[in-house]
Design a protein around this motif. Structure first.
Motif, PDB file in Angstrom:
ATOM      1  N   GLU A   1       0.754  -1.236  -0.103  1.00 51.16           N
ATOM      2  CA  GLU A   1      -0.006  -0.038   0.146  1.00 51.16           C
ATOM      3  C   GLU A   1       0.842   1.077   0.001  1.00 51.16           C
ATOM      4  OE1 GLU A   1      -1.603   1.276   3.947  1.00 51.16           O
ATOM      5  OE2 GLU A   1      -1.559  -1.023   4.144  1.00 51.16           O
ATOM      6  N   MET A   2       0.409   2.231  -0.478  1.00 55.39           N
ATOM      7  CA  MET A   2       1.015   3.575  -0.591  1.00 55.39           C
ATOM      8  C   MET A   2       0.015   4.537  -0.376  1.00 55.39           C
ATOM      9  SD  MET A   2       3.267   3.255  -4.127  1.00 55.39           S
ATOM     10  CE  MET A   2       1.729   3.620  -4.827  1.00 55.39           C
ATOM     11  N   SER A   3       0.217   5.944  -0.340  1.00 59.60           N
ATOM     12  CA  SER A   3      -0.795   7.098  -0.156  1.00 59.60           C
ATOM     13  C   SER A   3      -1.814   7.164  -1.107  1.00 59.60           C
ATOM     14  CB  SER A   3      -0.156   8.388   0.039  1.00 59.60           C
ATOM     15  OG  SER A   3       0.732   8.640  -0.822  1.00 59.60           O
ATOM     16  N   ASN A   4      -1.433   6.487  -2.321  1.00 58.04           N
ATOM     17  CA  ASN A   4      -2.405   6.730  -3.381  1.00 58.04           C
ATOM     18  C   ASN A   4      -2.484   5.464  -4.432  1.00 58.04           C
ATOM     19  OD1 ASN A   4       0.255   6.815  -4.605  1.00 58.04           O
ATOM     20  ND2 ASN A   4      -0.482   7.967  -6.134  1.00 58.04           N
ATOM     21  N   GLY A   5      -2.525   4.434  -3.759  1.00 60.02           N
ATOM     22  CA  GLY A   5      -2.886   3.208  -4.317  1.00 60.02           C
ATOM     23  C   GLY A   5      -2.101   2.001  -3.709  1.00 60.02           C
TER      24      GLY A   5
ATOM     25  N   ILE B   1      11.170  -8.348  -5.682  1.00 64.45           N
ATOM     26  CA  ILE B   1      10.580  -7.090  -5.120  1.00 64.45           C
ATOM     27  C   ILE B   1      10.192  -7.206  -3.664  1.00 64.45           C
ATOM     28  CG2 ILE B   1       8.786  -5.455  -5.368  1.00 64.45           C
ATOM     29  CD1 ILE B   1       8.534  -6.349  -8.271  1.00 64.45           C
ATOM     30  N   LEU B   2      10.682  -5.885  -2.741  1.00 62.68           N
ATOM     31  CA  LEU B   2      10.480  -5.635  -1.502  1.00 62.68           C
ATOM     32  C   LEU B   2       9.305  -4.742  -1.097  1.00 62.68           C
ATOM     33  CD1 LEU B   2      14.103  -6.088  -0.260  1.00 62.68           C
ATOM     34  CD2 LEU B   2      12.418  -7.786  -0.328  1.00 62.68           C
ATOM     35  N   GLY B   3       9.171  -3.832  -1.957  1.00 61.55           N
ATOM     36  CA  GLY B   3       8.230  -2.827  -1.560  1.00 61.55           C
ATOM     37  C   GLY B   3       8.061  -1.795  -2.849  1.00 61.55           C
ATOM     38  N   PHE B   4       7.202  -0.871  -2.806  1.00 70.72           N
ATOM     39  CA  PHE B   4       6.552   0.097  -3.570  1.00 70.72           C
ATOM     40  C   PHE B   4       6.608   1.265  -2.689  1.00 70.72           C
ATOM     41  CE2 PHE B   4       5.643  -3.737  -5.888  1.00 70.72           C
ATOM     42  CZ  PHE B   4       5.738  -3.586  -7.287  1.00 70.72           C
ATOM     43  N   PHE B   5       6.978   2.394  -3.261  1.00 69.54           N
ATOM     44  CA  PHE B   5       6.783   3.610  -2.551  1.00 69.54           C
ATOM     45  C   PHE B   5       6.564   4.973  -3.494  1.00 69.54           C
ATOM     46  CE2 PHE B   5       9.543   0.697  -0.405  1.00 69.54           C
ATOM     47  CZ  PHE B   5       9.179   0.763   0.822  1.00 69.54           C
ATOM     48  N   TYR B   6       5.836   6.143  -2.918  1.00 74.92           N
ATOM     49  CA  TYR B   6       5.498   7.236  -3.572  1.00 74.92           C
ATOM     50  C   TYR B   6       5.848   8.314  -2.745  1.00 74.92           C
ATOM     51  CZ  TYR B   6       2.578  10.476  -6.051  1.00 74.92           C
ATOM     52  OH  TYR B   6       1.986  11.599  -6.629  1.00 74.92           O
ATOM     53  N   ASP B   7       6.623   9.317  -3.042  1.00 73.78           N
ATOM     54  CA  ASP B   7       6.737  10.550  -2.541  1.00 73.78           C
ATOM     55  C   ASP B   7       6.190  11.776  -2.997  1.00 73.78           C
ATOM     56  OD1 ASP B   7       8.124  11.113  -4.767  1.00 73.78           O
ATOM     57  OD2 ASP B   7      10.159  11.127  -4.089  1.00 73.78           O
ATOM     58  N   THR B   8       5.168  11.408  -3.670  1.00 79.06           N
ATOM     59  CA  THR B   8       4.261  12.682  -4.072  1.00 79.06           C
ATOM     60  C   THR B   8       4.647  13.015  -5.757  1.00 79.06           C
ATOM     61  OG1 THR B   8       5.020  14.893  -3.281  1.00 79.06           O
ATOM     62  CG2 THR B   8       3.609  13.509  -1.907  1.00 79.06           C
ATOM     63  N   THR B   9       5.881  12.771  -5.895  1.00 78.33           N
ATOM     64  CA  THR B   9       6.404  12.962  -7.362  1.00 78.33           C
ATOM     65  C   THR B   9       6.787  11.409  -8.060  1.00 78.33           C
ATOM     66  OG1 THR B   9       7.422  15.067  -6.749  1.00 78.33           O
ATOM     67  CG2 THR B   9       8.227  14.172  -8.516  1.00 78.33           C
TER      68      THR B   9
END
Length: 355
Positions: free
Chosen positions: A145-149, A188-196
């Motif tokens: 999970e991330m902040s936008n999906g 794969i260990l993770g997915f991340f989002y930093d607003t960009t």
């Protein structure tokens, strides 16, 4: 028949020292070893995932999956079994997005099904929209999970090459396959989002993109030059990501200048998913855990005094002494530890207790 592990009751007082500060104590606690009955998660049980959930109001819950069972508790402290479905009764990866709760549940044949519910006490409902995106014989195995999906990764029990797996992005209403200009990243260990940027982090490197569903792995994938075991989003000393690796490696990612800073804490330990707690960085490992404080490139490492106790992880009762710590979570002011083969533990009044 219920089994019990009988352990001699021992009271050990110890002081936690900084290895850089000699005899300056960080804190002390009394450790009490008790007779332990079976965990509600089964015995032995390996904790697979933990989810701290809130629906945006005062309603909060803590979901824990052991891979065979799924339980939840609310702020009143009661554990409640939360079986996803009759066909897929086993717990698996957990996530929350837009106040919904998701689980990849399993059956005894290792087949999986994505389910969700919209509130803590609601009924799990199967989701099938994603299945048309999977290849023949594929099932969902991981969820991030991330902040936008949410990102999903598949597996195929008949094909052990995970570069053939499918990656799917979910924005809360629709599922979209993720495309790669090169190979699908392995491990794969993770997915991340930093607003960009969107980031995919693997055991050996990472790749980023400004588009959620398209990554250039042919020219933009960057190798670490070392191996990591898990990664989490971080607030430690301004880092965006922090990873635990083999041979004592902890690595910090600064998304402002796109650099990873590798630190070697102790080469005799393989670290798992780091966790920021009360301004300390908790490092679960294959031999208990340790804490670090300070700033990147100038750490203070804390552990029970090895000259007195001879054991890095003498925080833990004898049950946890030699097992692998996987990850931490905090719920309702209590710190929880998910262990390999020894289930879920929490610390209260200086003592580790099994749930």
């Amino acid at each position: 028949m219920k089994k019990y592990f009988y352990i001699t009751i021992i009271f050990t007082t110890f002081i936690l020292y900084s290895c850089n500060d000699g005899s300056v104590g960080l804190f002390y606690q009394i450790e009490e070893e008790e007779t332990l009955a079976d965990s509600i998660f089964g015995n032995p049980a390996s904790i697979e995932d933990m989810l701290e959930y809130t629906d945006g109001t005062a309603n909060r819950a803590f979901f824990v999956s052991s891979g065979t069972r799924l339980y939840r508790k609310t702020t009143n402290g009661n554990w409640i079994k939360d079986t996803p479905s009759d066909k897929y009764p086993m717990g698996g990866p957990l996530a929350s997005y837009n106040n919904d709760i998701y689980v990849i549940a399993k059956n005894k044949d290792a087949q999986t099904q994505l389910l969700k519910k919209s509130n803590i006490t609601g009924t799990w409902t199967a989701i099938v929209d994603y299945k048309s995106l999977l290849g023949s014989g594929e099932y969902l195995s991981h969820m991030y999970e991330m902040s936008n999906g949410i990102y999903f990764v598949s597996y195929n029990p008949n094909n052990t090459n995970d570069q053939n797996n499918t990656v799917i992005y979910y924005n809360g209403s629709s599922f979209t396959p993720v495309t790669f200009s090169g190979n699908t990243p392995a491990n794969i260990l993770g997915f991340f989002y930093d607003t960009t940027n969107y980031y995919i982090v693997t055991k050996n490197g990472y790749v980023s993109s400004t588009v959620a569903t398209s990554f250039d792995t042919s020219t933009s994938f960057k190798e670490f030059g070392y191996t990591i075991n898990d990664v989490s989003q971080s607030t430690f000393d301004g880092s965006f990501l922090v990873a635990g690796g083999d041979k004592g490696i902890v690595s910090f990612y600064n998304n402002g200048n796109d650099t990873w800073t590798k630190q070697v804490i102790n080469t005799g330990y393989d670290y798992n998913r780091p966790y920021v707690y009360n301004n300390y960085l908790l490092l679960p490992s294959d031999k208990g855990y340790m804490l670090i404080s300070g700033v990147i490139n100038s750490f203070k490492s804390y552990y029970p005094d090895d000259e007195i106790l001879g054991d890095y992880n003498s925080y833990l009762t004898a049950d946890l002494d030699d097992t692998e710590s996987r990850f931490f979570a905090e719920f309702n002011g209590t710190l929880y530890l998910g262990a390999y083969n020894l289930g879920l533990w929490h610390i209260k009044s200086g003592n580790w207790n099994q749930d």
